[in-house]
Design a protein around this motif. Structure first.
Motif, PDB file in Angstrom:
ATOM      1  N   VAL A  32     -20.789 -60.816  -9.078  1.00 13.04           N
ATOM      2  CA  VAL A  32     -21.609 -60.444  -7.920  1.00 13.04           C
ATOM      3  C   VAL A  32     -23.030 -60.981  -8.089  1.00 13.04           C
ATOM      4  CG1 VAL A  32     -22.694 -58.481  -6.755  1.00 13.04           C
ATOM      5  CG2 VAL A  32     -20.263 -58.421  -7.268  1.00 13.04           C
ATOM      6  N   TYR A  35     -24.750 -63.970  -5.895  1.00 17.26           N
ATOM      7  CA  TYR A  35     -25.900 -63.535  -5.108  1.00 17.26           C
ATOM      8  C   TYR A  35     -27.129 -64.379  -5.447  1.00 17.26           C
ATOM      9  CZ  TYR A  35     -29.834 -60.700  -3.570  1.00 17.26           C
ATOM     10  OH  TYR A  35     -31.003 -60.291  -3.003  1.00 17.26           O
ATOM     11  N   SER A  41     -23.990 -60.032   1.848  1.00 15.06           N
ATOM     12  CA  SER A  41     -23.030 -60.182   0.759  1.00 15.06           C
ATOM     13  C   SER A  41     -22.098 -58.975   0.731  1.00 15.06           C
ATOM     14  CB  SER A  41     -23.782 -60.316  -0.564  1.00 15.06           C
ATOM     15  OG  SER A  41     -22.891 -60.327  -1.638  1.00 15.06           O
ATOM     16  N   LEU A  42     -22.673 -57.803   0.962  1.00 15.09           N
ATOM     17  CA  LEU A  42     -21.860 -56.583   1.019  1.00 15.09           C
ATOM     18  C   LEU A  42     -20.866 -56.667   2.172  1.00 15.09           C
ATOM     19  CD1 LEU A  42     -21.167 -53.698   0.230  1.00 15.09           C
ATOM     20  CD2 LEU A  42     -23.096 -52.916   1.577  1.00 15.09           C
ATOM     21  N   SER A  44     -17.171 -60.691   8.942  1.00  8.56           N
ATOM     22  CA  SER A  44     -18.257 -60.598   7.977  1.00  8.56           C
ATOM     23  C   SER A  44     -19.599 -60.969   8.617  1.00  8.56           C
ATOM     24  CB  SER A  44     -17.935 -61.515   6.794  1.00  8.56           C
ATOM     25  OG  SER A  44     -19.084 -61.911   6.130  1.00  8.56           O
ATOM     26  N   CYS A  91     -27.458 -52.747  -2.314  1.00  2.00           N
ATOM     27  CA  CYS A  91     -26.361 -53.473  -1.666  1.00  2.00           C
ATOM     28  C   CYS A  91     -25.443 -54.115  -2.709  1.00  2.00           C
ATOM     29  CB  CYS A  91     -26.897 -54.554  -0.737  1.00  2.00           C
ATOM     30  SG  CYS A  91     -27.635 -53.884   0.735  1.00  2.00           S
ATOM     31  N   LEU A  92     -26.038 -54.663  -3.765  1.00  5.72           N
ATOM     32  CA  LEU A  92     -25.224 -55.310  -4.795  1.00  5.72           C
ATOM     33  C   LEU A  92     -24.373 -54.276  -5.531  1.00  5.72           C
ATOM     34  CD1 LEU A  92     -27.523 -58.062  -6.271  1.00  5.72           C
ATOM     35  CD2 LEU A  92     -25.820 -58.206  -4.476  1.00  5.72           C
ATOM     36  N   LEU A 107     -23.174 -51.523  -4.196  1.00  3.86           N
ATOM     37  CA  LEU A 107     -22.057 -51.236  -3.294  1.00  3.86           C
ATOM     38  C   LEU A 107     -21.069 -52.402  -3.266  1.00  3.86           C
ATOM     39  CD1 LEU A 107     -23.761 -49.516  -0.225  1.00  3.86           C
ATOM     40  CD2 LEU A 107     -22.512 -48.457  -2.108  1.00  3.86           C
ATOM     41  N   ASN A 108     -21.623 -53.598  -3.408  1.00  8.30           N
ATOM     42  CA  ASN A 108     -20.803 -54.805  -3.432  1.00  8.30           C
ATOM     43  C   ASN A 108     -19.803 -54.751  -4.586  1.00  8.30           C
ATOM     44  OD1 ASN A 108     -19.940 -57.460  -3.219  1.00  8.30           O
ATOM     45  ND2 ASN A 108     -21.978 -58.222  -2.759  1.00  8.30           N
ATOM     46  N   ALA A 146     -17.215 -52.152  -3.824  1.00  3.02           N
ATOM     47  CA  ALA A 146     -16.266 -52.613  -2.807  1.00  3.02           C
ATOM     48  C   ALA A 146     -15.235 -53.564  -3.409  1.00  3.02           C
ATOM     49  CB  ALA A 146     -17.018 -53.312  -1.681  1.00  3.02           C
TER      50      ALA A 146
END
Lengths: 240, 240
Positions: free
Chosen positions: A96, A100, A151-152, A163, A230-231, A233-234, A237
């Motif tokens: 990730v 990113y 990204s998320l 997306s 966000c990362l 959560l990424n 996910a």
């Protein structure tokens, strides 16, 4: 952590192995200059500044960053390369972060390539370089946050169109929260303290100070922590 | 080398893999057979650490895939079904990326590994071509080269001869055979002759469960004189 390097390299160079990267850079630069000249009144303002350029960045990012970010994970999922990636000895977090950072570096390149505008201003007048540098710094930070959101969004689906739409809508919301028109609308429904709280989550509120030459730690922390969240959560996910 | 203990994977109410256990030793070539949807690929994805098992685990060279997936991934060479790869990269760039991600950091080491994999899989004529322009047979071989690159003690191959012409199939089979002495190999296939030709053991999986685990000779001995596909049909019910 060492495995971030090859992932970063592959992703960053990947933009230039296909037309995607060049098209993106060209569209970004042409669109930003057109907006600054014809909508922002670059010459009419009569000041040696790039405010007319930077003021449009939140709006330009709104469409262009989801376009750059939508492929990050959706593409891997659709083509099945995600299976290849996650059977290499790398952790989800490494992957990730590597991807990113590569995309962020690419976006930073796009922002920095507008430097001929800065040179033009320097040729025509005597700009305040502190303000210019702060604006560039703020733009890059803000691009990072937009990218984190996108990204998320990309990690949630294998469909690039979905997306893109989800990423744009999420960014749109984060941008609108700071607009006074939108807030007046909100205060009709919600109590004022809630509206004020929400306004604090807006891209535009935090970006404005940079374009005035003010680097406020709380704005920097806002952008960085939004990206970081966000990362996080990424990763969640992708691991579910 | 590989010890699979009670692997279970459920998707909602459906049990895709339902308590699969077996062991594979060095020198074994295990043929993984079963109708489509029987859980072959899912089992392989759990062994390689791509999917997290709902229950059970797999040990590769003593490392538990649920505890230390990165250590397991380091020891496995995995060819996913339909050999996904980053299409915009050339064969050489792609294998170079895999080598770097697998920890071959110096350029000399990397070149040596890439050259070895390219010569093993006869990819020399196309090494500077981008992968998306290659024929299916070549793409499959790129996937194979990627799996062999770090000379892993364990190979997991999901339909390695899929899409190859008869000559290429033969070549891949003899390549697998030649490496098998010092490796543990699991390969899934639909081609029953392939099992007869190279496998030292057969596992037939049906509706997520192991129904047969024996040598090809023992399988043949169940119905002497009958063709393998007749035996296969009597052991598995179609999952359709």
């Amino acid at each position: 952590m060492r495995s971030i390097v090859p992932l970063f390299k592959r992703e960053f160079l990947g933009y230039f192995r296909s037309p995607v990267g060049y098209v993106f850079l060209a569209v970004f630069l042409v669109a930003s200059v057109i907006l600054a000249f014809f909508v922002g009144g670059f010459f009419r303002g009569g000041t040696a500044s790039l405010e007319s350029l930077f003021n449009f960045y939140p709006w330009l990012f709104l469409f262009l960053i989801p376009a750059a970010g939508m492929r990050l994970w959706s593409e891997e999922k659709r083509s099945g390369t995600i299976e290849l990636l996650f059977t290499l000895p790398v952790t989800t977090l490494d992957a990730v972060i590597g991807k990113y950072l590569a995309a962020w570096a690419f976006l930073s390149l796009a922002v920095v390539l507008s430097f001929p505008m800065a040179l033009t201003v320097a040729y025509l007048g005597d700009p305040d370089w502190g303000v210019l540098l702060a604006s560039y710094f703020g733009s890059i930070l803000m691009a990072g946050s937009y990218l984190g959101v996108c990204s998320l969004a990309s990690a949630l689906t294998k469909n690039q169109v979905v997306s893109f739409v989800v990423g744009t809508l999420a960014c749109l919301l984060l941008l609108f929260l700071g607009l006074s028109v939108f807030n007046t609308l909100l205060s009709a429904i919600f109590p004022t303290w809630l509206v004020d709280l929400l306004a604090n989550f807006s891209f535009s509120t935090h970006f404005e100070a940079f374009t005035k030459g003010i680097i406020d730690p709380k704005d920097v922390i806002f952008f960085l922590s939004l990206s970081g969240f966000c990362l996080f959560l990424n990763v969640v996910a992708l691991e579910r | 080398m590989i010890e699979v203990k009670g692997l279970v994977k459920t998707y909602g109410a459906k049990r895709a893999v339902d308590g699969v256990s077996f062991t594979v030793n060095r020198g074994d070539i295990l043929g993984f057979l079963g109708p489509n949807g029987a859980g072959k690929s899912t089992t392989m994805k759990m062994i390689t650490g791509f999917l997290r098992p709902t229950a059970g685990t797999a040990l590769v060279d003593g490392h538990d895939v649920t505890q230390d997936p990165v250590a397991v991934k380091r020891r496995i060479g995995y060819l996913p079904e339909s050999a996904p790869a980053y299409g915009e990269m050339t064969v050489q760039e792609f294998l170079g990326f895999i080598a770097e991600a697998r920890g071959f950091r110096s350029a000399a080491e990397r070149t040596a590994q890439v050259d070895r994999a390219i010569s093993l899989t006869h990819l020399d004529p196309v090494r500077r071509q981008s992968i998306e322009t290659l024929s299916k047979g070549y793409k499959q071989r790129v996937g194979f080269a990627q799996a062999l690159l770090h000379n892993p003690p364990v190979l997991v191959l999901d339909e390695p001869t899929d899409g190859l012409d008869p000559n290429q199939k033969n070549e891949v089979r003899s390549l697998i055979k030649s490496m098998a002495a010092e490796k543990a190999v699991i390969l899934s296939t639909h081609i029953l002759e392939e099992v007869e030709a190279i496998c030292t053991r057969v596992i037939i999986i049906s509706q997520g469960r192991v129904v047969v685990d024996e040598t090809p000779a023992q399988l043949q001995a169940r119905q002497p004189g009958a063709r393998l596909d007749v035996i296969f049909r009597s052991l598995t019910h179609s999952d359709v």
